[in-house]
Design a protein around this motif. Structure first.
Motif, PDB file in Angstrom:
ATOM      1  N   VAL A  94     -45.528 -51.964   7.388  1.00 38.67           N
ATOM      2  CA  VAL A  94     -46.463 -52.568   8.080  1.00 38.67           C
ATOM      3  C   VAL A  94     -47.816 -52.332   7.377  1.00 38.67           C
ATOM      4  O   VAL A  94     -47.754 -51.459   6.594  1.00 38.67           O
ATOM      5  CB  VAL A  94     -46.452 -52.497   9.754  1.00 38.67           C
ATOM      6  CG1 VAL A  94     -45.341 -53.040  10.201  1.00 38.67           C
ATOM      7  CG2 VAL A  94     -46.603 -50.990   9.850  1.00 38.67           C
ATOM      8  N   ARG A  95     -48.932 -52.935   7.908  1.00 42.53           N
ATOM      9  CA  ARG A  95     -50.215 -52.316   7.181  1.00 42.53           C
ATOM     10  C   ARG A  95     -50.395 -51.053   7.248  1.00 42.53           C
ATOM     11  O   ARG A  95     -50.347 -49.946   8.045  1.00 42.53           O
ATOM     12  CB  ARG A  95     -51.285 -53.042   8.244  1.00 42.53           C
ATOM     13  CG  ARG A  95     -52.774 -52.706   7.679  1.00 42.53           C
ATOM     14  CD  ARG A  95     -53.714 -53.112   8.623  1.00 42.53           C
ATOM     15  NE  ARG A  95     -54.935 -52.410   8.546  1.00 42.53           N
ATOM     16  CZ  ARG A  95     -55.959 -52.636   9.297  1.00 42.53           C
ATOM     17  NH1 ARG A  95     -55.933 -53.236  10.458  1.00 42.53           N
ATOM     18  NH2 ARG A  95     -57.108 -52.053   9.231  1.00 42.53           N
ATOM     19  N   ASP A  96     -50.546 -50.516   5.859  1.00 41.19           N
ATOM     20  CA  ASP A  96     -50.916 -49.016   5.602  1.00 41.19           C
ATOM     21  C   ASP A  96     -49.636 -47.984   6.371  1.00 41.19           C
ATOM     22  O   ASP A  96     -50.330 -46.853   6.472  1.00 41.19           O
ATOM     23  CB  ASP A  96     -52.284 -48.557   6.366  1.00 41.19           C
ATOM     24  CG  ASP A  96     -53.340 -49.703   5.450  1.00 41.19           C
ATOM     25  OD1 ASP A  96     -53.087 -49.869   4.123  1.00 41.19           O
ATOM     26  OD2 ASP A  96     -54.388 -49.903   5.964  1.00 41.19           O
ATOM     27  N   GLY A  97     -48.558 -48.367   6.776  1.00 41.71           N
ATOM     28  CA  GLY A  97     -47.637 -47.579   7.022  1.00 41.71           C
ATOM     29  C   GLY A  97     -46.348 -48.353   7.377  1.00 41.71           C
ATOM     30  O   GLY A  97     -45.985 -49.110   6.536  1.00 41.71           O
ATOM     31  N   PHE A  98     -45.613 -48.131   8.525  1.00 36.77           N
ATOM     32  CA  PHE A  98     -44.042 -48.455   8.772  1.00 36.77           C
ATOM     33  C   PHE A  98     -44.052 -48.592  10.146  1.00 36.77           C
ATOM     34  O   PHE A  98     -44.700 -47.984  10.937  1.00 36.77           O
ATOM     35  CB  PHE A  98     -43.071 -47.624   7.780  1.00 36.77           C
ATOM     36  CG  PHE A  98     -42.664 -46.220   8.244  1.00 36.77           C
ATOM     37  CD1 PHE A  98     -41.900 -46.183   9.456  1.00 36.77           C
ATOM     38  CD2 PHE A  98     -43.297 -45.130   7.658  1.00 36.77           C
ATOM     39  CE1 PHE A  98     -41.666 -44.683   9.645  1.00 36.77           C
ATOM     40  CE2 PHE A  98     -43.017 -44.020   7.898  1.00 36.77           C
ATOM     41  CZ  PHE A  98     -42.365 -43.799   9.085  1.00 36.77           C
ATOM     42  N   GLU A  99     -43.136 -49.374  10.584  1.00 39.36           N
ATOM     43  CA  GLU A  99     -42.794 -49.494  11.779  1.00 39.36           C
ATOM     44  C   GLU A  99     -41.141 -49.346  12.009  1.00 39.36           C
ATOM     45  O   GLU A  99     -40.423 -49.810  11.291  1.00 39.36           O
ATOM     46  CB  GLU A  99     -43.189 -50.919  12.362  1.00 39.36           C
ATOM     47  CG  GLU A  99     -42.671 -51.177  13.803  1.00 39.36           C
ATOM     48  CD  GLU A  99     -43.226 -52.593  14.181  1.00 39.36           C
ATOM     49  OE1 GLU A  99     -44.309 -52.932  14.559  1.00 39.36           O
ATOM     50  OE2 GLU A  99     -42.254 -53.483  14.107  1.00 39.36           O
ATOM     51  N   VAL A 100     -40.546 -48.625  13.319  1.00 43.55           N
ATOM     52  CA  VAL A 100     -39.397 -48.467  13.301  1.00 43.55           C
ATOM     53  C   VAL A 100     -39.004 -48.754  14.710  1.00 43.55           C
ATOM     54  O   VAL A 100     -39.584 -48.478  15.649  1.00 43.55           O
ATOM     55  CB  VAL A 100     -38.722 -46.857  13.484  1.00 43.55           C
ATOM     56  CG1 VAL A 100     -37.280 -46.593  13.688  1.00 43.55           C
ATOM     57  CG2 VAL A 100     -39.083 -46.085  11.804  1.00 43.55           C
ATOM     58  N   THR A 101     -38.141 -49.652  14.987  1.00 46.60           N
ATOM     59  CA  THR A 101     -37.859 -50.398  16.300  1.00 46.60           C
ATOM     60  C   THR A 101     -36.211 -50.083  16.684  1.00 46.60           C
ATOM     61  O   THR A 101     -35.505 -49.573  15.605  1.00 46.60           O
ATOM     62  CB  THR A 101     -37.889 -51.967  16.265  1.00 46.60           C
ATOM     63  OG1 THR A 101     -37.272 -52.378  15.329  1.00 46.60           O
ATOM     64  CG2 THR A 101     -39.135 -52.082  16.070  1.00 46.60           C
ATOM     65  N   GLY A 102     -35.616 -50.068  17.791  1.00 45.32           N
ATOM     66  CA  GLY A 102     -34.386 -49.955  18.254  1.00 45.32           C
ATOM     67  C   GLY A 102     -34.134 -48.714  18.704  1.00 45.32           C
ATOM     68  O   GLY A 102     -32.994 -48.315  19.194  1.00 45.32           O
ATOM     69  N   PHE A 103     -35.217 -47.766  19.053  1.00 49.45           N
ATOM     70  CA  PHE A 103     -35.168 -46.645  20.098  1.00 49.45           C
ATOM     71  C   PHE A 103     -34.614 -47.163  21.424  1.00 49.45           C
ATOM     72  O   PHE A 103     -34.869 -48.198  21.581  1.00 49.45           O
ATOM     73  CB  PHE A 103     -36.345 -45.865  20.147  1.00 49.45           C
ATOM     74  CG  PHE A 103     -36.756 -44.993  18.868  1.00 49.45           C
ATOM     75  CD1 PHE A 103     -36.222 -43.909  18.450  1.00 49.45           C
ATOM     76  CD2 PHE A 103     -37.566 -45.790  17.928  1.00 49.45           C
ATOM     77  CE1 PHE A 103     -36.648 -43.130  17.143  1.00 49.45           C
ATOM     78  CE2 PHE A 103     -37.863 -45.051  16.581  1.00 49.45           C
ATOM     79  CZ  PHE A 103     -37.577 -43.617  16.388  1.00 49.45           C
ATOM     80  N   THR A 104     -33.784 -46.365  21.962  1.00 47.03           N
ATOM     81  CA  THR A 104     -33.379 -47.084  23.506  1.00 47.03           C
ATOM     82  C   THR A 104     -34.334 -46.558  24.456  1.00 47.03           C
ATOM     83  O   THR A 104     -33.982 -46.824  25.641  1.00 47.03           O
ATOM     84  CB  THR A 104     -32.120 -46.109  23.649  1.00 47.03           C
ATOM     85  OG1 THR A 104     -32.368 -44.455  23.727  1.00 47.03           O
ATOM     86  CG2 THR A 104     -30.897 -46.398  22.762  1.00 47.03           C
ATOM     87  N   GLY A 105     -35.426 -45.867  24.269  1.00 47.01           N
ATOM     88  CA  GLY A 105     -36.244 -45.548  25.189  1.00 47.01           C
ATOM     89  C   GLY A 105     -37.535 -45.126  24.560  1.00 47.01           C
ATOM     90  O   GLY A 105     -37.987 -45.376  23.491  1.00 47.01           O
ATOM     91  N   PRO A 106     -38.499 -44.667  25.633  1.00 45.37           N
ATOM     92  CA  PRO A 106     -39.878 -44.128  24.921  1.00 45.37           C
ATOM     93  C   PRO A 106     -39.517 -43.040  23.851  1.00 45.37           C
ATOM     94  O   PRO A 106     -38.554 -42.348  23.630  1.00 45.37           O
ATOM     95  CB  PRO A 106     -40.281 -43.350  26.199  1.00 45.37           C
ATOM     96  CG  PRO A 106     -39.775 -43.876  27.365  1.00 45.37           C
ATOM     97  CD  PRO A 106     -38.345 -44.107  26.917  1.00 45.37           C
TER      98      PRO A 106
END
Length: 311
Positions: free
Chosen positions: A6-18
């Motif tokens: 993503v803009r100037d970094g990265f994004e990780v999705t798919g964690f099961t909670g906070p």
């Protein structure tokens, strides 16, 4: 889990909670990222966003999110620490090996780390029974819990302009400062503030250190001079009952990051003026980088981790 740029970094999705992030500088001065979610710790490659290592999980790992802290020792070893309802946990930051688990047998609300003016590296923790001190190589307790005047719920370490080190504690009546070999002697008068929830410190380029605290159950963030105890500027109003803060220098100005109500907002720490746009997140961590920029990491309650470089 899925990672994307993503803009100037990265994004990780798919964690099961906070998910709670931690960014820090390695002994070589490179930014590092560790995430904590549901008792699990993971290390990520900051450049690619790829998963780099799993940390060893304690046998009694709770489902609560651990708020982790890092410490680079003078000999280059890296330690990651957290407190939970069972005590103090310590990991080797490179291998992810669990070095100690549930030390102290006390519920630990917040952990802080630093190297004191005499060269000693130290982890401190706010617990039900008082203030705990641990050596960072193996997590051994250094003393019996230090008795506190109030129910201590927040801790931080600060340095003064003359090089002396202070332990800073927060309770329901305000902020207190301590000094001495085991931080057993009071320093200055107590700082009156209603219901401290979290503390951190900011080291300015002129050698001055500020104490930054969340007060009134997340209603505001206050800023005090660590040496005099005087308030630096009026409190900054916050939104949300659960507020987490971080500080880092961006282009020579110290910046405050505050996460509340799933939004991370930014201010100039000294002036209190808002800076840039808001970002999603309920947890936040930030670190100043050698080139004058900063690395910001945010985590949401629905399982998303995001990084961004700010300049």
């Amino acid at each position: 889990m899925r990672s994307r740029k993503v803009r100037d970094g990265f994004e990780v999705t798919g964690f099961t909670g906070p998910v709670c992030p931690l960014v820090y500088l390695s002994p070589e001065g490179r930014p590092e990222l560790v995430s904590a979610d549901s008792g699990r710790l993971l290390r990520w490659d900051v450049d690619s966003g790829r998963l780099a290592a799993y940390f060893q999980v304690p046998e009694n790992a709770a489902n609560d999110v651990l708020e982790i802290k890092s410490l680079v020792l003078p000999d280059g070893l890296v330690r990651i620490a957290a407190g939970d309802e069972f005590g103090f946990c310590l990991w080797d930051g490179e291998s992810g090996l669990l070095l100690s688990d549930a030390v102290g047998g006390d519920r630990i609300y917040q952990v802080a780390a630093g190297v004191l003016n005499d060269g000693r590296a130290l982890f401190v923790g706010a617990g039900v029974e008082g203030v705990h001190l641990w050596e960072p190589v193996g997590g051994r307790l250094l003393s019996s819990p230090l008795q506190h005047l109030g129910d201590v719920v927040a801790v931080a370490l600060a340095s003064l302009t003359d090089g002396r080190s202070l332990l800073v504690t927060g309770d329901y009546e305000g902020v207190r400062r301590w000094q001495g070999e085991f931080c057993e002697a009071t320093f200055g008068a107590g700082i009156e503030a209603p219901h401290i929830d979290m503390l951190t410190t900011a080291n300015l380029e002129n050698g001055r250190t500020l104490i930054v605290g969340v007060v009134e159950e997340g209603e505001a963030v206050c800023c005090w001079d660590a040496e005099t105890g005087q308030e630096v500027r009026p409190p900054i109003s916050m939104e949300g009952e659960f507020v987490r803060i971080a500080v880092a220098s961006v282009s020579g100005r110290m910046r405050l990051f505050a996460a509340g109500d799933e939004v991370v907002r930014q201010w100039d720490l000294l002036s209190g003026e808002p800076v840039e746009e808001a970002l999603p997140g309920s947890y936040v961590s930030a670190v100043s980088l050698p080139d004058g920029s900063a690395l910001l990491a945010t985590g949401t309650r629905d399982g998303k981790l995001t990084t961004r470089r700010l300049s």
